[in-house]
Design a protein around this motif. Structure first.
Motif, PDB file in Angstrom:
ATOM      1  N   LEU A   1       0.825  -1.198   0.000  1.00  0.00           N
ATOM      2  CA  LEU A   1       0.000   0.000   0.000  1.00  0.00           C
ATOM      3  C   LEU A   1       0.867   1.259   0.000  1.00  0.00           C
ATOM      4  N   ALA A   2       1.947   1.237   0.779  1.00  0.00           N
ATOM      5  CA  ALA A   2       2.835   2.401   0.837  1.00  0.00           C
ATOM      6  C   ALA A   2       3.476   2.674  -0.522  1.00  0.00           C
ATOM      7  N   MET A   3       3.863   1.621  -1.231  1.00  0.00           N
ATOM      8  CA  MET A   3       4.478   1.808  -2.554  1.00  0.00           C
ATOM      9  C   MET A   3       3.460   2.323  -3.557  1.00  0.00           C
ATOM     10  N   ARG A   4       2.238   1.848  -3.483  1.00  0.00           N
ATOM     11  CA  ARG A   4       1.190   2.370  -4.363  1.00  0.00           C
ATOM     12  C   ARG A   4       0.964   3.853  -4.105  1.00  0.00           C
ATOM     13  N   ASN A   5       0.945   4.224  -2.831  1.00  0.00           N
ATOM     14  CA  ASN A   5       0.753   5.630  -2.494  1.00  0.00           C
ATOM     15  C   ASN A   5       1.925   6.482  -2.984  1.00  0.00           C
ATOM     16  N   LEU A   6       3.125   5.958  -2.832  1.00  0.00           N
ATOM     17  CA  LEU A   6       4.309   6.684  -3.296  1.00  0.00           C
ATOM     18  C   LEU A   6       4.279   6.887  -4.805  1.00  0.00           C
ATOM     19  N   ASN A   7       3.848   5.850  -5.524  1.00  0.00           N
ATOM     20  CA  ASN A   7       3.877   5.891  -6.992  1.00  0.00           C
ATOM     21  C   ASN A   7       2.746   6.705  -7.611  1.00  0.00           C
ATOM     22  N   TYR A   8       1.594   6.774  -6.933  1.00  0.00           N
ATOM     23  CA  TYR A   8       0.409   7.248  -7.632  1.00  0.00           C
ATOM     24  C   TYR A   8      -0.310   8.461  -7.014  1.00  0.00           C
ATOM     25  N   LEU A   9      -0.002   8.835  -5.773  1.00  0.00           N
ATOM     26  CA  LEU A   9      -0.744   9.911  -5.138  1.00  0.00           C
ATOM     27  C   LEU A   9      -0.129  11.286  -5.412  1.00  0.00           C
ATOM     28  N   ASP A  10      -0.987  12.301  -5.417  1.00  0.00           N
ATOM     29  CA  ASP A  10      -0.475  13.671  -5.503  1.00  0.00           C
ATOM     30  C   ASP A  10       0.231  14.013  -4.193  1.00  0.00           C
ATOM     31  N   ASN A  11       0.924  15.139  -4.151  1.00  0.00           N
ATOM     32  CA  ASN A  11       1.781  15.457  -3.008  1.00  0.00           C
ATOM     33  C   ASN A  11       1.013  15.531  -1.682  1.00  0.00           C
ATOM     34  N   GLU A  12      -0.134  16.198  -1.687  1.00  0.00           N
ATOM     35  CA  GLU A  12      -0.895  16.343  -0.448  1.00  0.00           C
ATOM     36  C   GLU A  12      -1.390  14.996   0.062  1.00  0.00           C
ATOM     37  N   SER A  13      -1.953  14.184  -0.838  1.00  0.00           N
ATOM     38  CA  SER A  13      -2.467  12.865  -0.437  1.00  0.00           C
ATOM     39  C   SER A  13      -1.329  11.944  -0.018  1.00  0.00           C
ATOM     40  N   TYR A  14      -0.182  12.087  -0.676  1.00  0.00           N
ATOM     41  CA  TYR A  14       0.978  11.260  -0.330  1.00  0.00           C
ATOM     42  C   TYR A  14       1.450  11.545   1.092  1.00  0.00           C
ATOM     43  N   LEU A  15       1.526  12.802   1.467  1.00  0.00           N
ATOM     44  CA  LEU A  15       1.935  13.164   2.826  1.00  0.00           C
ATOM     45  C   LEU A  15       0.937  12.649   3.852  1.00  0.00           C
ATOM     46  N   GLU A  16      -0.344  12.731   3.531  1.00  0.00           N
ATOM     47  CA  GLU A  16      -1.385  12.263   4.455  1.00  0.00           C
ATOM     48  C   GLU A  16      -1.366  10.745   4.611  1.00  0.00           C
ATOM     49  N   SER A  17      -0.885  10.039   3.609  1.00  0.00           N
ATOM     50  CA  SER A  17      -0.901   8.571   3.621  1.00  0.00           C
ATOM     51  C   SER A  17       0.122   7.962   4.580  1.00  0.00           C
ATOM     52  N   LYS A  18       1.127   8.755   4.995  1.00  0.00           N
ATOM     53  CA  LYS A  18       2.189   8.269   5.876  1.00  0.00           C
ATOM     54  C   LYS A  18       3.011   7.153   5.224  1.00  0.00           C
ATOM     55  N   ALA A  19       3.019   7.101   3.901  1.00  0.00           N
ATOM     56  CA  ALA A  19       3.773   6.061   3.192  1.00  0.00           C
ATOM     57  C   ALA A  19       5.256   6.134   3.511  1.00  0.00           C
ATOM     58  N   SER A  20       5.774   7.339   3.612  1.00  0.00           N
ATOM     59  CA  SER A  20       7.195   7.519   3.907  1.00  0.00           C
ATOM     60  C   SER A  20       7.579   6.867   5.227  1.00  0.00           C
ATOM     61  N   GLU A  21       6.759   7.069   6.259  1.00  0.00           N
ATOM     62  CA  GLU A  21       7.054   6.494   7.570  1.00  0.00           C
ATOM     63  C   GLU A  21       7.016   4.969   7.535  1.00  0.00           C
TER      64      GLU A  21
ATOM     65  N   SER B   1      12.090  -3.927  -4.729  1.00  0.00           N
ATOM     66  CA  SER B   1      11.849  -4.057  -6.172  1.00  0.00           C
ATOM     67  C   SER B   1      10.380  -3.791  -6.444  1.00  0.00           C
ATOM     68  N   ASN B   2      10.123  -2.769  -7.257  1.00  0.00           N
ATOM     69  CA  ASN B   2       8.738  -2.417  -7.558  1.00  0.00           C
ATOM     70  C   ASN B   2       8.691  -1.750  -8.926  1.00  0.00           C
ATOM     71  N   GLU B   3       8.226  -2.504  -9.933  1.00  0.00           N
ATOM     72  CA  GLU B   3       8.221  -1.965 -11.298  1.00  0.00           C
ATOM     73  C   GLU B   3       7.189  -0.879 -11.501  1.00  0.00           C
ATOM     74  N   GLY B   4       6.264  -0.725 -10.532  1.00  0.00           N
ATOM     75  CA  GLY B   4       5.317   0.374 -10.607  1.00  0.00           C
ATOM     76  C   GLY B   4       5.990   1.735 -10.529  1.00  0.00           C
ATOM     77  N   ILE B   5       7.211   1.773  -9.991  1.00  0.00           N
ATOM     78  CA  ILE B   5       7.952   3.032  -9.895  1.00  0.00           C
ATOM     79  C   ILE B   5       8.263   3.582 -11.283  1.00  0.00           C
ATOM     80  N   SER B   6       8.542   2.699 -12.218  1.00  0.00           N
ATOM     81  CA  SER B   6       9.032   3.147 -13.524  1.00  0.00           C
ATOM     82  C   SER B   6       7.936   3.499 -14.511  1.00  0.00           C
ATOM     83  N   HIS B   7       6.704   3.050 -14.262  1.00  0.00           N
ATOM     84  CA  HIS B   7       5.632   3.411 -15.190  1.00  0.00           C
ATOM     85  C   HIS B   7       4.497   4.064 -14.422  1.00  0.00           C
ATOM     86  N   ALA B   8       3.686   4.823 -15.126  1.00  0.00           N
ATOM     87  CA  ALA B   8       2.724   5.693 -14.442  1.00  0.00           C
ATOM     88  C   ALA B   8       1.317   5.543 -14.996  1.00  0.00           C
ATOM     89  N   GLU B   9       0.929   4.339 -15.336  1.00  0.00           N
ATOM     90  CA  GLU B   9      -0.377   4.124 -15.945  1.00  0.00           C
ATOM     91  C   GLU B   9      -1.521   4.545 -15.017  1.00  0.00           C
TER      92      GLU B   9
END
Length: 293
Positions: free
Chosen positions: A67-87, A101-109
């Motif tokens: 879930l944290a990687m999905r949030n990192l890859n796909y959320l806008d800045n405000e939602s990303y900070l609220e998600s606590k993915a970094s922590e 390893s997460n190939e979602g990082i390299s593509h942005a579908e």
């Protein structure tokens, strides 16, 4: 976009093995960002788990990391900070350096217009994992797009809409940042990550097919540990013509009805049906000149 960009990035399939020496072991994290359809499953299953001096965060990830990687890859800045993915991701780094390893990082579908910019993702990763080593496996663009499209065609079995190759291409072409097409501008990806990380390693997928020893030696050089790989058998099953045909029938003849019973069928029935669709000749896409150019 061209396969020749490998050489613009200083990557060549003629690198002699003698020039590849194990790097000095350092407490440095490794982030493999993809690409999908470029040997990701192979190195996730057969290489990274064998690295003993680092903690491999796995694929599949735990629910929290997924879930944290999905949030990192796909959320806008405000939602990303609220998600606590970094922590969440920082808490996964213990005493040993980690491999993620997460190939979602390299593509942005699936991403927002903000995360279509690879520089945004690179900065998020740097804040979490420090000056990590970045691994990017690249593949000749048309060949990659064909493989990615064919893999995505199975989405109609899960209730998605089957798309022709041209529809799939132009839907991405007209999306913000050009969707996955914008991400296979390899030079752009490289420059974006190189602005943030000091060590960005590029390996052509084609080396796994034509010079396996060199491909593995490059990975060994990055992790700084000798790894033995015995089985090079392909892991992912290729898409068949039968599955593509069924996709067209599902969309244009009797949409929805054909897969309605499938949604409620037992897992064994679903597996048998999918196995049936995966039999026979493998599908191949003939791209129009408009797409090739």
């Amino acid at each position: 976009m061209s396969y020749q960009r490998y050489f613009m990035l200083g990557v060549s399939d003629s690198t002699p093995l003698d020039s590849l020496k194990l790097k000095k072991i350092m407490k440095k994290n490794i982030v493999h960002i993809g690409f999908p359809r470029s040997a990701s499953t192979f190195i996730q299953d057969s290489f990274f788990p064998k690295v003993k001096k680092m903690d491999y965060l796995g694929k599949p990830h735990s629910k929290e990391i997924h879930l944290a990687m999905r949030n990192l890859n796909y959320l806008d800045n405000e939602s990303y900070l609220e998600s606590k993915a970094s922590e969440v991701l920082k808490s996964a780094v213990k005493e040993k350096p980690i491999i993620i390893s997460n190939e979602g990082i390299s593509h942005a579908e699936l991403g927002t217009s903000i995360t279509q910019d690879p520089y945004v993702i690179a900065k998020r990763l740097r804040e979490i994992f420090g000056d990590a080593t970045i691994i990017i496996i690249i593949r000749e663009q048309l060949n990659w797009f064909e493989s990615y499209y064919l893999r995505r065609t199975k989405s109609y079995l899960m209730g998605g809409l089957f798309q022709s190759p041209n529809e799939f291409f132009f839907n991405h072409y007209h999306s913000p940042g050009n969707g996955v097409l914008g991400r296979i501008d390899y030079l752009k990806i490289y420059k974006s990550f190189k602005k943030v990380f000091s060590d960005v390693e590029i390996i052509p997928y084609e080396e796994l097919k034509f010079d396996r020893e060199l491909f593995i030696e490059k990975l060994i050089n990055i992790v700084g540990e000798k790894i033995s790989i015995d089985d090079f058998k392909p892991i992912n099953v290729k898409t068949t013509k039968l599955r593509i045909l069924f996709g067209y029938m599902h969309r244009f003849i009797i949409p929805g009805i054909m897969t309605f019973p499938f949604k409620f069928a037992p897992k064994k029935i679903k597996k048998k049906w999918i196995n049936f669709l995966e039999k026979g000749p493998k599908a191949k896409i003939n791209f129009s000149n408009k797409i090739k150019n």
